[in-house]
Motif scaffolding. Structure first.
Motif, short mmCIF file in Angstrom:
data_model
loop_
_atom_site.label_atom_id
_atom_site.label_comp_id
_atom_site.label_asym_id
_atom_site.label_seq_id
_atom_site.Cartn_x
_atom_site.Cartn_y
_atom_site.Cartn_z
N TRP A 26 1.00 -1.20 -0.12
CA TRP A 26 0.02 -0.16 0.09
C TRP A 26 0.97 1.33 -0.04
O TRP A 26 0.57 2.15 -0.74
N LEU A 27 1.88 1.23 0.72
CA LEU A 27 2.78 2.36 0.88
C LEU A 27 3.50 2.52 -0.55
O LEU A 27 3.47 3.75 -1.08
N PHE A 28 3.95 1.63 -1.25
CA PHE A 28 4.59 1.78 -2.49
C PHE A 28 3.44 2.32 -3.61
O PHE A 28 3.77 3.29 -4.15
N ASP A 29 2.14 1.51 -3.35
CA ASP A 29 0.95 2.16 -4.42
C ASP A 29 0.73 3.60 -3.97
O ASP A 29 0.51 4.16 -5.22
N GLU A 30 0.76 3.99 -2.93
CA GLU A 30 0.44 5.42 -2.58
C GLU A 30 1.77 6.34 -3.00
O GLU A 30 1.42 7.59 -2.89
N GLY A 31 3.11 5.90 -3.41
CA GLY A 31 3.92 6.62 -3.50
C GLY A 31 4.68 7.50 -2.56
O GLY A 31 5.04 8.55 -2.43
N LEU A 32 4.78 6.78 -1.23
CA LEU A 32 4.96 7.28 -0.01
C LEU A 32 6.18 6.84 0.66
O LEU A 32 6.72 7.79 1.42
N VAL A 33 7.12 6.04 -0.16
CA VAL A 33 8.24 5.55 0.54
C VAL A 33 9.53 6.35 -0.07
O VAL A 33 9.58 6.52 -1.36
N VAL A 34 10.18 6.84 0.83
CA VAL A 34 11.47 7.49 0.44
C VAL A 34 12.68 6.69 0.30
O VAL A 34 13.48 6.87 -0.48
N ARG A 35 12.70 5.75 1.42
CA ARG A 35 14.00 4.80 1.44
C ARG A 35 13.38 3.26 2.16
O ARG A 35 12.63 3.56 2.96
N ALA A 44 14.88 -8.47 10.32
CA ALA A 44 13.66 -8.32 11.03
C ALA A 44 12.66 -8.07 10.15
O ALA A 44 11.35 -8.03 10.37
N GLY A 45 12.89 -7.60 8.85
CA GLY A 45 11.92 -7.14 7.91
C GLY A 45 12.38 -5.91 7.05
O GLY A 45 13.56 -6.07 6.54
N PHE A 46 11.47 -4.96 7.02
CA PHE A 46 12.11 -3.74 6.02
C PHE A 46 11.79 -2.34 6.86
O PHE A 46 10.97 -2.24 7.48
N ASP A 47 12.93 -1.77 6.91
CA ASP A 47 13.42 -0.49 7.52
C ASP A 47 12.88 0.56 6.47
O ASP A 47 13.25 0.67 5.42
N LEU A 48 11.66 1.34 6.73
CA LEU A 48 11.07 2.39 5.84
C LEU A 48 11.13 3.60 6.23
O LEU A 48 11.12 4.05 7.68
N THR A 49 11.36 4.52 5.24
CA THR A 49 11.28 6.24 5.67
C THR A 49 10.16 6.43 4.60
O THR A 49 10.12 6.45 3.54
N VAL A 50 9.05 7.30 5.48
CA VAL A 50 8.05 7.59 4.37
C VAL A 50 7.75 9.04 4.57
O VAL A 50 7.92 9.77 5.50
N ARG A 51 7.23 9.73 3.49
CA ARG A 51 6.60 11.08 3.82
C ARG A 51 5.00 11.16 3.32
O ARG A 51 4.96 10.46 2.31
N TRP A 52 4.57 11.34 4.46
CA TRP A 52 3.07 11.34 4.22
C TRP A 52 2.19 12.47 5.06
O TRP A 52 2.97 13.01 5.76
N THR A 53 0.99 12.56 4.82
CA THR A 53 0.23 13.34 5.71
C THR A 53 -0.48 12.67 6.74
O THR A 53 -0.39 11.34 6.61
#
Length: 429
Positions: free
Chosen positions: A395-404, A410-419
């Motif tokens: 969902w995060l990728f579909d919404e184009g929110l993932v920066v890194r 343990a999984g995926f470390d994500l940096t997101v920019r969102w409202t």
């Protein structure tokens, strides 16, 4: 030319009763006069009824077999006979035994509150989904009316028309037939719900915020909807004028494009069958980014109505995470002395707006607040998703929110920019 004149069928002569149960604690008991007025308005919402009279009946000790005492029951029977009443609407629940006995004594057809609301919904439903939901609710209700003394009913209340002998065998056959019909309708509804989910998924690709109008029936939601969108949704001074949900996309002044959803109105003592059946219709409320709770602030029981709406929203699963604005509608109908106090109270509250959907007063200020609440600032967050949370990651990728993104043990470390709105949508997954 013909030799006869076509005659319109006459309206059914009806009488409305509101039983005031005196053994109910006073704080939980509605004002009897207001309750009767609402019951008469419900009757007026059903075509083909001519309400001849109405009254409040004070009931100190409800009788299991007939609800009312013998003297009062006989007095009502005489009144109904004198006024040639064909249908009595009782504003409250009746057991199957009570309904059967009263119909036998009064020689009239009887509908309790649940049955009346079902009749109104059946008359109003237009979409396939609405029709199916009403049918399922009606069958669920009818299933509870199957009683042992079936032969006494003489099947004059319509019934299902199934062939079979009287007694327990007939009840079992009817119950089985109802269960089969409910299963069939539920399958059809599942298809409709899947279609709605596809529509909802396609809307998410164009991430317009959803703003849902909710409120007590006849609070003015459809009038506000029409005022804001320029649509021509049925808006009348009538209970349950809107049944099927309506959605329109609009562009807010100096703000984002949104989808505005008009929903069915709520009512006190809403039948549980209808709450369950209309869950699919109200899914737009569950996925809304902002809820506008429209209140008829001119109504003497506006506060109680608002609490009824909150209770139903809670039962549907709407949580406090979804922001809400209370819209105090119909200030044009508030007397001048009280009006200034209402507007002042609204101005002191951060998320309350006093408006008139008819005159347009207060609408601009309301839309400005909606714009502010939906125009969230963008901020950056960091968190970890486990390998088993693929749906959230997609969902995060579909919404184009993932920066890194960095993969770890343990999984995926994500940096997101969102409202904040997008974060709330993410949390609801």
């Amino acid at each position: 030319m013909t030799d006869f004149e076509y005659l319109e069928p006459e309206d059914t002569r009806a009488w409305v009763l509101h039983p005031e149960l005196l053994n109910t604690p006073a704080p939980a008991r509605r004002n009897a006069g207001n309750a009767l007025e609402e019951a008469v308005a419900l009757a007026a919402a059903l075509p083909g009824l001519d309400v001849i009279g109405s009254e409040v009946v004070r009931v100190r000790d409800p009788r299991p077999g007939k609800l009312f005492g013998t003297g009062k029951s006989e007095e009502l029977a005489r009144s109904f006979k004198e006024n040639e009443i064909e249908l009595v609407l009782i504003d409250g629940p009746l057991t199957p035994v009570q309904q059967r006995n009263l119909e036998k004594d009064w020689k009239v057809k009887i509908l309790d509150r649940t049955a009346l609301i079902l009749e109104i919904f059946s008359d109003r439903a237009r979409t396939k989904e609405g029709v199916l939901q009403v049918e399922m609710a009606a069958l669920s209700y009818q299933r509870t009316r199957l009683v042992r003394a079936w032969t006494h009913l003489e099947r004059q209340r319509g019934g299902l028309g199934f062939v079979g002998g009287p007694g327990e065998t007939q009840i079992e056959a009817d119950r089985r037939a109802i269960d089969e019909a409910i299963v069939r309708i539920r399958r059809q509804l599942d298809k409709v719900v899947r279609t709605r989910e596809l529509h909802r998924a396609s809307r998410k690709k164009v991430p317009f915020p959803i703003v849902a109008l909710v409120g007590y029936t006849n609070a003015g939601k459809s009038t506000l909807f029409n005022r804001v969108t320029g649509a021509k949704v049925m808006a009348k001074d009538m209970l349950f004028a809107t049944l099927d949900p309506t959605m329109r996309s609009i562009e807010l002044p100096d703000g984002p494009k949104i989808i505005l959803s008009d929903t069915v109105g709520f009512i006190s003592a809403l039948p549980t069958e209808l709450v369950a059946a209309f869950r699919a219709t109200l899914e737009e409320v569950l996925s809304a980014d902002l809820i506008l709770h429209v209140r008829d602030i001119s109504h003497p029981e506006s506060a109680d109505q608002a609490q009824d709406v909150r209770d139903i929203l809670e039962s549907l699963g709407v949580n406090e995470a979804t922001p809400q604005i209370e819209v105090w509608n119909k200030i044009d109908q508030v007397d001048p002395e009280h009006r200034a106090q209402v507007i002042s109270s609204a101005e002191r509250a951060e998320t309350v707006h006093a408006i008139s959907a008819v005159t347009g007063e207060g609408i601009d200020a309301l839309l400005a607040t909606v714009t502010g609440m939906l125009s969230d600032p963008v901020h950056e967050d960091q968190f970890t998703l486990g390998f088993d949370q693929g749906r959230k990651r997609a969902w995060l990728f579909d919404e184009g929110l993932v920066v890194r993104e960095d993969q770890t043990e343990a999984g995926f470390d994500l940096t997101v920019r969102w409202t904040d709105r997008q974060r709330r949508s993410f949390e609801r997954l």
